[in-house]
Design an enzyme around this catalytic site. Structure first.
Site, PDB file in Angstrom:
ATOM      1  N   HIS A  85     -15.802  -4.482 -33.470  1.00 15.41           N
ATOM      2  CA  HIS A  85     -15.870  -4.205 -32.131  1.00 15.41           C
ATOM      3  C   HIS A  85     -16.687  -2.774 -31.726  1.00 15.41           C
ATOM      4  CE1 HIS A  85     -15.314  -4.151 -27.927  1.00 15.41           C
ATOM      5  NE2 HIS A  85     -14.631  -5.054 -27.765  1.00 15.41           N
TER       6      HIS A  85
ATOM      7  N   ASP B  64     -12.088 -13.701 -32.493  1.00 10.64           N
ATOM      8  CA  ASP B  64     -11.647 -13.824 -31.270  1.00 10.64           C
ATOM      9  C   ASP B  64     -12.754 -14.340 -30.363  1.00 10.64           C
ATOM     10  OD1 ASP B  64     -12.615 -11.416 -31.040  1.00 10.64           O
ATOM     11  OD2 ASP B  64     -11.173 -10.480 -29.886  1.00 10.64           O
ATOM     12  N   ASN B  65     -13.751 -13.894 -30.584  1.00 10.05           N
ATOM     13  CA  ASN B  65     -15.171 -14.334 -29.704  1.00 10.05           C
ATOM     14  C   ASN B  65     -16.498 -14.177 -30.185  1.00 10.05           C
ATOM     15  OD1 ASN B  65     -13.948 -11.499 -28.049  1.00 10.05           O
ATOM     16  ND2 ASN B  65     -15.817 -11.541 -29.051  1.00 10.05           N
TER      17      ASN B  65
ATOM     18  N   LYS C 134     -21.235 -13.194 -26.524  1.00 10.13           N
ATOM     19  CA  LYS C 134     -19.738 -13.065 -25.854  1.00 10.13           C
ATOM     20  C   LYS C 134     -19.898 -13.036 -24.498  1.00 10.13           C
ATOM     21  CE  LYS C 134     -16.371  -9.484 -25.792  1.00 10.13           C
ATOM     22  NZ  LYS C 134     -15.829  -8.112 -26.171  1.00 10.13           N
TER      23      LYS C 134
ATOM     24  N   LYS D 184      -4.705  -4.429 -32.227  1.00  9.54           N
ATOM     25  CA  LYS D 184      -5.055  -4.605 -30.666  1.00  9.54           C
ATOM     26  C   LYS D 184      -4.182  -5.532 -29.913  1.00  9.54           C
ATOM     27  CE  LYS D 184      -9.110  -5.970 -28.153  1.00  9.54           C
ATOM     28  NZ  LYS D 184     -10.489  -6.191 -28.155  1.00  9.54           N
TER      29      LYS D 184
ATOM     30  N   HIS E 176      -3.878  -5.848 -25.868  1.00  5.31           N
ATOM     31  CA  HIS E 176      -5.077  -6.490 -24.802  1.00  5.31           C
ATOM     32  C   HIS E 176      -4.473  -7.547 -24.082  1.00  5.31           C
ATOM     33  CE1 HIS E 176      -9.694  -6.666 -23.659  1.00  5.31           C
ATOM     34  NE2 HIS E 176      -8.871  -5.900 -22.794  1.00  5.31           N
TER      35      HIS E 176
ATOM     36  N   CYS F 228     -11.838 -11.323 -24.992  1.00  6.42           N
ATOM     37  CA  CYS F 228     -10.928 -11.013 -25.680  1.00  6.42           C
ATOM     38  C   CYS F 228      -9.477 -11.344 -25.353  1.00  6.42           C
ATOM     39  CB  CYS F 228     -10.733  -9.465 -26.138  1.00  6.42           C
ATOM     40  SG  CYS F 228     -12.409  -8.411 -26.320  1.00  6.42           S
TER      41      CYS F 228
END
Length: 536
Positions: free
Chosen positions: A191, A263-264, A281, A94, A96, A39
């Site tokens: 998530h 994002d991943n 991931k 989010k 982060h 992330c």
């Protein structure tokens, strides 16, 4: 969001994102798109236009009570859009990227307003995060002068719907005649954790999912965690549709560029899958990086200024990295900005290639003629907390347009292929642990070379067999990629991540009604107070 989660998924998620699929059908689908394996590195690359190895975010992620963040010397995407493009900048969802002082908060880094959470994962309804032996509330609102814990009556609304409603409010209240709008909307979905602490402990149910869809998912998707992932993805699709409808209602759809990207890669123990790709991931294999992405503009907007009509409903096959968004958006939007030499972008401007894509009805299936001819996935080097990684042992992955050179650990559950045929009928295997770089650093450190054109799922290691006479192109690529690695090491930025928990953090949060907030003072004007303006 794992690879092959949207669009014409050939696996168990097909049909769960009908609206997003319609955007793909009428937009530009990025089939050779790469994010980062985690992330924080992915967000750092998006916001700076630079590789994580250039910003010191190449390893691990921002933990709730650790004093580490994306450096303040970096200029972020919202700053450029606001200061050079005249955009109003809103962030919802989010963050982060660090929060231990107010200087690292979103509205100290280019956003006019922000509503959302600061850490990596919270519960969808309660907005609680378990840290330091207790539950803390992670939901804040901030403008350019104040930040404060959010205590609105909608605080316990399911987060996908909550962020969607806030986005709708921003769009409905914005004066588009006065100022263009940049809306950054990093959803929590898909998530984990899917179950909450007090209510909805088993996750989503038929109070959110219509019975027919609910039953269909239960019937054809094994594993309760995977089923919850599917429910979450379906509600994300609904929310994207509501935002689209709002843009239509306010007359701005034909003036809006919509980008949706993961994002991943998916995490096996959190319901994520990555099709036939190897790894998940937190790994350096394709399953950690290669994800779904799309760009959409309304048919009325097609024209030479943004996207010609011949790009509609086409796959964009050129190699594209998350760091490419910043220079590409600057190019597409006609913003006059060039980074300083010390902070030069690693990202590449695709704007002219996108605008000319499919002009003659012909394009390379592998993006051989695209603007990006190589990609440094990551290099785990110059990391303060990992002293045993040196020049000859640091895991890394680098590719050119065809071949990929990777040195990483093999022989653990994370670096294999997911076997759909052995999926558990009652639950997913949640005993693996978390999907992180450190979690996958077990087994045998191995150097591998893959031909991604002929072997996109990384099944055959060519490293030990290629030579000048056998598969000469692979041999040349191996030498070239090893040279790139050697040349890059000296410029890898120091990663100062500390895994030392700052006890002052939880003490501060306990004094502020168990809300996660910056616990050190900053040097800027942003402070803890009640803003005089409210978020839409």
């Amino acid at each position: 969001m794992g690879y092959d989660s949207i669009g014409g998924s050939q696996y168990d998620l097909h049909g769960l994102t009908p609206f997003i699929n319609s955007l793909i059908d009428d937009g530009l689908f990025f089939t050779n798109y790469y994010a980062q394996e985690e992330c924080t590195p992915s967000r750092a690359a998006l916001m700076t236009g630079r590789y994580p190895i250039s910003t010191g975010t190449q390893y691990y992620l921002v933990e709730p009570s650790v004093k580490w963040a994306l450096g303040l010397n970096e200029t972020l995407l919202p700053e450029i859009l606001r200061d050079y493009g005249g955009y109003a900048t809103y962030g919802i969802g989010k963050w982060h990227l660090g929060h231990y002082t107010p200087d690292y908060l979103p509205t100290a880094r280019g956003f006019d307003q922000f509503f959302g959470y600061l850490t990596g994962e919270i519960h969808y309804w309660s907005k609680l995060l378990y840290s330091g032996g207790s539950y803390y509330h992670d939901m804040v609102y901030m403008n350019d002068t104040c930040y404060y814990p959010y205590e609105g009556t909608d605080d316990t609304k399911y987060s996908t719907y909550l962020y969607g409603s806030k986005a709708v409010g921003v769009i409905e209240s914005h004066d588009f005649d006065q100022q263009p709008l940049f809306l950054y909307l990093p959803f929590q979905a898909v998530h984990d954790p899917f179950g909450d602490v007090y209510e909805y402990t088993d996750g989503l149910n038929t109070s959110y999912i219509d019975v027919a869809t609910y039953d269909e998912i239960l019937e054809r998707i094994p594993g309760t965690t995977r089923q919850q992932y599917a429910f979450s993805l379906h509600l994300l699709d609904r929310t994207v549709k509501s935002i689209y409808q709002t843009l239509t209602k306010v007359g701005q759809l034909d003036n809006t560029l919509i980008i949706l990207a993961s994002d991943n890669g998916g995490c096996y123990d959190a319901g994520g899958r990555n099709g036939d790709l190897r790894g998940c991931k937190g790994t350096l294999f394709e399953g950690g990086f290669k994800v779904d992405a799309l760009m959409y503009v309304d048919a009325l907007m097609y024209g030479p200024s943004i996207l010609p009509s011949y790009t509609q409903g086409v796959n964009y096959t050129n190699l594209f990295h998350v760091s490419d968004w910043l220079p590409t958006l600057v190019g597409l939007l006609g913003i006059d900005y060039t980074p300083s030499e010390d902070f030069a972008w690693d990202g590449i401007d695709h704007s002219s290639y996108i605008q000319e894509w499919n002009q003659n009805g012909v394009y390379s299936a592998y993006g051989a003629d695209g603007p990006r001819q190589s990609l440094i996935y990551n290099i785990y080097y110059n990391i303060d907390t990992v002293t045993d990684y040196n020049a000859t042992s640091a895991p890394f992955a680098i590719r050119d347009i065809r071949y990929k050179l990777v040195r990483t650990h093999v022989g653990n559950d994370y670096t294999t292929w997911y076997d759909f045929s052995s999926a558990l009928s009652e639950d997913d295997d949640i005993s693996r642990g978390s999907c992180t770089e450190s979690a996958s650093a077990s087994g045998t450190l191995t150097t591998m070379l893959f031909d991604l054109w002929d072997d996109p799922n990384e099944t055959t290691n060519l490293y030990s067999v290629v030579n000048a006479t056998y598969k000469a192109s692979a041999y040349a690529a191996k030498n070239s990629l090893e040279a790139i690695y050697d040349a890059t090491l000296s410029s890898v930025a120091e990663n100062t991540y500390s895994n030392t928990i700052d006890a002052a953090a939880v003490k501060y949060w306990d004094r502020h009604s168990a809300y996660i907030l910056p616990w050190n003072s900053g040097t800027g004007s942003l402070s803890l107070c009640t803003p005089t303006t409210s978020f839409a």
